[in-house]
Design a protein around this motif. Structure first.
Motif, PDB file in Angstrom:
ATOM      1  N   PRO A   5      33.909 -13.549  60.188  1.00 38.87           N
ATOM      2  CA  PRO A   5      32.925 -12.739  59.464  1.00 38.87           C
ATOM      3  C   PRO A   5      32.893 -11.279  59.910  1.00 38.87           C
ATOM      4  CG  PRO A   5      31.844 -14.289  60.947  1.00 38.87           C
ATOM      5  CD  PRO A   5      33.276 -14.676  60.896  1.00 38.87           C
ATOM      6  N   ILE A   6      33.141 -11.045  61.201  1.00 35.28           N
ATOM      7  CA  ILE A   6      33.125  -9.659  61.684  1.00 35.28           C
ATOM      8  C   ILE A   6      34.302  -8.883  61.109  1.00 35.28           C
ATOM      9  CG2 ILE A   6      33.301  -8.178  63.721  1.00 35.28           C
ATOM     10  CD1 ILE A   6      31.799 -10.336  65.282  1.00 35.28           C
ATOM     11  N   ALA A   7      35.471  -9.515  61.072  1.00 35.11           N
ATOM     12  CA  ALA A   7      36.649  -8.850  60.497  1.00 35.11           C
ATOM     13  C   ALA A   7      36.418  -8.538  59.021  1.00 35.11           C
ATOM     14  CB  ALA A   7      37.884  -9.732  60.668  1.00 35.11           C
ATOM     15  N   LEU A   8      35.799  -9.459  58.302  1.00 32.46           N
ATOM     16  CA  LEU A   8      35.511  -9.234  56.887  1.00 32.46           C
ATOM     17  C   LEU A   8      34.490  -8.113  56.715  1.00 32.46           C
ATOM     18  CD1 LEU A   8      35.335 -12.938  55.658  1.00 32.46           C
ATOM     19  CD2 LEU A   8      37.154 -11.283  55.173  1.00 32.46           C
ATOM     20  N   PHE A   9      33.484  -8.114  57.560  1.00 34.81           N
ATOM     21  CA  PHE A   9      32.449  -7.083  57.494  1.00 34.81           C
ATOM     22  C   PHE A   9      33.043  -5.698  57.755  1.00 34.81           C
ATOM     23  CE2 PHE A   9      29.359  -4.473  59.887  1.00 34.81           C
ATOM     24  CZ  PHE A   9      28.415  -4.276  58.895  1.00 34.81           C
TER      25      PHE A   9
END
Length: 208
Positions: free
Chosen positions: A100-104
């Motif tokens: 999720p952090i990479a996507l964010f």
């Protein structure tokens, strides 16, 4: 990072969104020119109509006046940012990215790059010379933005700590977008985007 406007209040500009896109795009280019040159307070619907080759009555019918035209610019910018960030996040997911952090951060980068490309609108918004009630419209959109970011980061925003963390991250993106509006050149803009994405990646890590 991807947002929707499903829960926003419709403005007069929304009713004009179904109009012929090229004509609308050309009109909004003129609106941006006039607001940039004159400022919102000193701009007039009459000048916008004359420069766009549109009848004043037609503008009033579709946009309700100068306020509606300003909001149409804002909506156009935000909707384009939504499309940009959603496409980047979807592409990353299609490549197997699940973190999720990479996507964010990928979505944040797309948003900031869009803010640089659309910096004329950013500069206009920085003038703090918009229509009455615009701050409330922006706050409503910001709340929606926080909710979407919380969902992307898989953060429980019903908990105060989670809500504060996502609000902080969203504020960092918004502040950086405002800085990009004043950048001198592309090199400086890229430096800011890289710096901010690094900060976001660090701040997005859950505590502990």
């Amino acid at each position: 990072m991807s947002q929707t406007y499903s829960d926003r209040t419709a403005s007069p500009a929304s009713t004009a969104a179904a109009a012929d896109f090229p004509a609308r795009r050309a009109l909004l280019d003129v609106v941006l020119d006039v607001f940039t040159e004159r400022g919102y307070s000193n701009a007039s619907v009459t000048e916008i109509a004359a420069r766009s080759g549109t009848a004043v009555g037609n503008l009033l019918h579709h946009y309700g006046g100068k306020r509606g035209l300003y909001l149409a610019l804002w909506e156009e910018f935000q909707e384009e940012q939504e499309r940009r960030t959603a496409a980047v996040v979807a592409e990353a997911r299609g490549k197997g990215v699940e973190d999720p952090i990479a996507l964010f951060v990928a979505g944040a980068r797309a948003y900031l790059e869009g803010a640089w490309e659309q910096r004329r609108i950013g500069r206009l918004l920085l003038e703090n010379d918009g229509p009455t009630g615009f701050d409330a419209v922006r706050r409503q959109w910001d709340r929606c933005w926080v909710r979407r970011n919380a969902k992307l980061l898989r953060v429980d925003e019903t908990r105060r700590a989670g809500r504060v963390r996502v609000t902080l991250l969203t504020s960092v993106i918004g502040g950086a977008a405002r800085e990009l509006a004043d950048c001198a050149d592309t090199a400086e803009a890229r430096e800011i985007v890289e710096e901010v994405c690094g900060i976001l990646a660090h701040l997005s890590e859950p505590p502990g």
